[in-house]
Design a protein around this motif. Structure first.
Motif, PDB file in Angstrom:
ATOM      1  N   ARG A  76     -11.111  44.960 -11.994  1.00  0.00           N
ATOM      2  CA  ARG A  76     -11.969  46.149 -11.936  1.00  0.00           C
ATOM      3  C   ARG A  76     -12.090  46.684 -10.509  1.00  0.00           C
ATOM      4  O   ARG A  76     -12.116  47.904 -10.305  1.00  0.00           O
ATOM      5  N   GLU A  77     -12.129  45.811  -9.522  1.00  0.00           N
ATOM      6  CA  GLU A  77     -12.243  46.250  -8.130  1.00  0.00           C
ATOM      7  C   GLU A  77     -10.956  46.885  -7.637  1.00  0.00           C
ATOM      8  O   GLU A  77     -10.973  47.893  -6.924  1.00  0.00           O
ATOM      9  N   ARG A  78      -9.805  46.333  -8.027  1.00  0.00           N
ATOM     10  CA  ARG A  78      -8.539  46.782  -7.431  1.00  0.00           C
ATOM     11  C   ARG A  78      -7.784  47.793  -8.293  1.00  0.00           C
ATOM     12  O   ARG A  78      -6.658  48.146  -7.970  1.00  0.00           O
ATOM     13  N   ARG A 132      -7.311  35.523  -8.353  1.00  0.00           N
ATOM     14  CA  ARG A 132      -6.877  36.572  -7.410  1.00  0.00           C
ATOM     15  C   ARG A 132      -5.387  36.836  -7.506  1.00  0.00           C
ATOM     16  O   ARG A 132      -4.934  37.983  -7.454  1.00  0.00           O
ATOM     17  N   THR A 133      -4.598  35.771  -7.645  1.00  0.00           N
ATOM     18  CA  THR A 133      -3.149  35.932  -7.669  1.00  0.00           C
ATOM     19  C   THR A 133      -2.638  36.359  -9.044  1.00  0.00           C
ATOM     20  O   THR A 133      -1.756  37.211  -9.143  1.00  0.00           O
ATOM     21  N   ILE A 134      -3.211  35.796 -10.102  1.00  0.00           N
ATOM     22  CA  ILE A 134      -2.776  36.187 -11.446  1.00  0.00           C
ATOM     23  C   ILE A 134      -3.257  37.602 -11.776  1.00  0.00           C
ATOM     24  O   ILE A 134      -2.542  38.380 -12.419  1.00  0.00           O
ATOM     25  N   GLY A 135      -4.434  37.950 -11.304  1.00  0.00           N
ATOM     26  CA  GLY A 135      -4.948  39.291 -11.569  1.00  0.00           C
ATOM     27  C   GLY A 135      -4.110  40.377 -10.933  1.00  0.00           C
ATOM     28  O   GLY A 135      -4.095  41.524 -11.403  1.00  0.00           O
ATOM     29  N   ASP A 136      -3.407  40.050  -9.867  1.00  0.00           N
ATOM     30  CA  ASP A 136      -2.553  41.030  -9.206  1.00  0.00           C
ATOM     31  C   ASP A 136      -1.244  41.271  -9.945  1.00  0.00           C
ATOM     32  O   ASP A 136      -0.604  42.308  -9.748  1.00  0.00           O
ATOM     33  N   LEU A 137      -0.818  40.316 -10.770  1.00  0.00           N
ATOM     34  CA  LEU A 137       0.521  40.395 -11.356  1.00  0.00           C
ATOM     35  C   LEU A 137       0.750  41.644 -12.211  1.00  0.00           C
ATOM     36  O   LEU A 137       1.744  42.355 -12.005  1.00  0.00           O
ATOM     37  N   PRO A 138      -0.113  41.947 -13.200  1.00  0.00           N
ATOM     38  CA  PRO A 138       0.156  43.153 -14.004  1.00  0.00           C
ATOM     39  C   PRO A 138       0.224  44.421 -13.150  1.00  0.00           C
ATOM     40  O   PRO A 138       1.055  45.296 -13.402  1.00  0.00           O
TER      41      PRO A 138
END
Length: 656
Positions: A405-407, A490-496
């Motif tokens: 939601r933040e990024r 943090r790292t998995i959330g960036d993947l999609p």
């Protein structure tokens, strides 16, 4: 001098509210006070138990080493020590506000950090909480509001507080109960008008400074803290907003909390809201006692004034070595500096003679009745002192949701999308339907794939942890979550978000460039590119976590990408044996080799001269790479992926 304080029983701090509002407030030293004085008619939530804390600190001494021209470990005398805190003693009881006053550099923030158990380095002296040392149980019952508001700019006020509540409130409360608790805090802090507004930041307009300050305080109020520490809560605010903030803090203290705050230069209205004051001058205490009797004390030791003055102004002048009737306040000279030094020494001597001895005796003789009630109450409620408030999986889910939601604005901002799509179309036009006979151009296109998506994610990932350093320190210091749950979320959330753009890029340039029109070849090429993106991102995360400084990390990334570019197998096909190992460190080399292996096989031919066809695998650039043992290359990239991320994870353990 302050009175002795008697620790009330914990149940006395957890009375249920009546339908018409909170029970009547008692005096700070009266045991019949309420835990959470919310002005609300809503149905009472399950009680968040608050254990009253009596804070004592005795003879605190803290020194830091100052490096000279030579390193401290060099010859003797190359490193000097500076005393930041020098023999500070005091105590704060539930229901009281202790204010730390002093000029900049006097040690206020250092003392507050020490009381919150967050000070690195060697601290001499003794700090106790109900006669117990600092522990995980105390840590999770302590609210710490830093001087700077560390908040996510793209979250709204409600989202910020809800995510904090989900992470910090115990798992015995349901999600609905936590959200309802957030609503009470929003109402109490007067944030209803901006509840749906974004926090904002340097590049995004959001709520005002006073509202950000109240949000920061609200994050700590959510856990119903027993001990609340605030660093400059009114810094940068106008007098009206500052008064509103301090009124909120005063209500929290009256509710049975122990409150300690630093404040730089309060107005007289704010000053008289404090119960006790500690005045520091270059790390040394020159006054400790009730705020209302400070002027009387300094008058008794020869520093009286004949004019009406804000007590805080007089105290700060004295801490700077300026007498009440001095006419040289703004002047600087060697004689005046000597005079100020004499004033400070006189005040320190007066403190030692009039306050220090009595205070030490009082603190040492103070017995906290039922000081072990915290452990007893915890055992009755089946709570282990070191237990996390929530499970690992729950922390991971909440952090993942918050991160996405933040990024969402950062990952899909227009400039970034335009950058990638424009490069894809430009590349597609340059390599427009490259014929099979132009094998050199096709090989160059595949190398471009490996280079662009080997370096672009690296530079983006370098910023990840340095930008979140302050947030990570703040939340980890509060015991909100495990580092492992944060790192994976943090790292998995960036993947999609990170894989969407390279997918669009390959879709565009692959077909425009005229590469092999086979669906399986296209899918494998896309998988290889995405694989390279994840490995590249891992290295960027490691660089950022190790250095934690954007400029240094980007410099290292630039040097690394340059080496990987040269040794990637396209520009130099025959690297000298003594330095050939460089290419095996480059993930771009493996990505390039895998793309060639996907695109060409033994049965592929190209027109090497007019009317003559040659095997593609015999083309010099392809032959120099070699298309055998491709699964070994896949395995090596997997080792890089795991190794870089483990390196980043362990590097984050050093962040303090």
């Amino acid at each position: 001098m302050p009175q002795n304080c008697i620790a009330p029983k914990p149940e006395q701090f957890n009375s249920n509210h009546s339908e018409n509002g909170p029970p009547e407030m008692a005096e700070p030293h009266n045991s019949s006070v309420v835990a959470y004085p919310m002005q609300t008619n809503q149905q009472s939530l399950p009680k968040l138990i608050m254990f009253p804390i009596i804070l004592k600190f005795e003879e605190l001494l803290y020194k830091v080493k100052l490096e000279q021209k030579r390193m401290c470990w060099g010859s003797k005398g190359s490193c000097k020590e500076k005393t930041i805190l020098n023999g500070i003693t005091g105590m704060v009881c539930p229901g009281e506000i202790l204010a730390m006053l002093g000029p900049s550099g006097s040690g206020k923030t250092t003392l507050l950090t020490a009381l919150g158990g967050r000070l690195n380095g060697k601290l001499s002296g003794k700090i106790t909480y109900n006669n117990q040392p600092f522990s995980g149980a105390i840590k999770r019952r302590t609210g710490f509001v830093a001087q700077d508001d560390v908040l996510y700019p793209h979250l709204t006020v409600t989202e910020t507080l809800v995510f904090t509540a989900l992470l910090r409130l115990p798992k015995t409360l349901t999600r609905d109960e936590k959200v309802q608790h957030v609503e009470r805090v929003i109402t109490e802090l007067g944030l209803s008008g901006c509840r749906s507004s974004m926090i904002g930041g340097p590049l995004l307009r959001g709520i005002s400074g006073g509202e950000k300050r109240r949000v920061s305080i609200g994050q700590e109020m959510l856990i119903n803290p027993s001990l609340l520490l605030l660093d400059e809560p009114t810094s940068g605010l106008d007098s009206t907003t500052a008064l509103r903030i301090l009124n909120t803090i005063k209500r929290l203290a009256t509710g049975g909390r122990t409150v300690v705050t630093t404040i730089h230069q309060p107005s007289s209205r704010l000053y008289y809201m404090f119960d006790k004051v500690v005045l520091l001058s270059e790390g040394c205490p020159i006054y400790y006692g009730p705020a209302s009797t400070a002027l009387e004390y300094f008058s008794s030791v020869g520093f009286s004034t004949c004019v009406t003055v804000n007590p805080a102004d007089l105290l700060l002048d004295l801490a700077n070595g300026i007498g009440p009737d001095s006419k040289h306040v703004t002047e600087q000279s060697e004689g005046l500096e000597q005079e100020r030094k004499m004033v400070r020494e006189s005040l320190i001597t007066a403190y030692d003679q009039n306050i220090a001895t009595k205070l030490k005796a009082e603190v040492c003789s103070l017995e906290v009745n039922n000081y072990n009630f915290t452990k007893d109450a915890m055992s009755k409620n089946h709570i282990r002192p070191e237990q996390w408030c929530t499970s690992w999986w729950y922390q991971f889910k909440v952090l993942l949701q918050r991160g996405v939601r933040e990024r969402r604005y950062e990952a899909f901002n227009r400039l970034r999308i335009f950058q990638v799509i424009s490069v894809a179309f430009l590349g597609g036009l340059l390599w427009w339907h490259t014929p099979e006979s132009h094998i050199q151009d096709r090989v160059a296109l595949l190398f471009f794939f490996s280079v662009f998506w080997g370096f672009y994610p690296l530079y983006n990932a370098v910023f990840t942890f340095p930008q979140e350093r302050r947030m990570l320190i703040k939340e980890r210091s509060s015991g909100m979550y495990r580092l492992s749950s944060y790192f994976l979320a943090r790292t998995i959330g960036d993947l999609p978000l990170e894989l969407a753009l390279p997918t669009a890029f390959v879709f565009i340039i692959y077909w425009m460039g005229g590469l092999k029109p086979d669906p399986m070849t296209f899918i494998l090429s896309l998988v290889v590119v995405l694989y390279s993106v994840v490995v590249s991102q891992s290295l960027g995360l490691a660089f950022g976590a190790i250095l934690m400084e954007v400029k240094q990390a980007t410099t290292l990334a630039s040097v690394t990408t340059l080496v990987f570019l040269i040794a990637g197998g396209y520009y130099i096909q025959q690297i000298p044996p003594f330095i050939v190992w460089l290419k095996y460190l480059s993930y771009s080399f493996y990505c390039y080799k895998l793309l060639l292996g996907v695109q060409y096989n033994e049965n592929d031919y190209y027109e090497c001269s007019e009317g003559k066809f040659c095997k593609a695998v015999d083309f010099p650039p392809i032959k120099s790479m070699g298309l055998d043992h491709l699964w070994v290359d896949v395995f090596i990239m997997a080792l890089m992926l795991v190794g870089y991320r483990l390196l980043a994870y362990f590097a984050l353990h050093r962040v303090r």
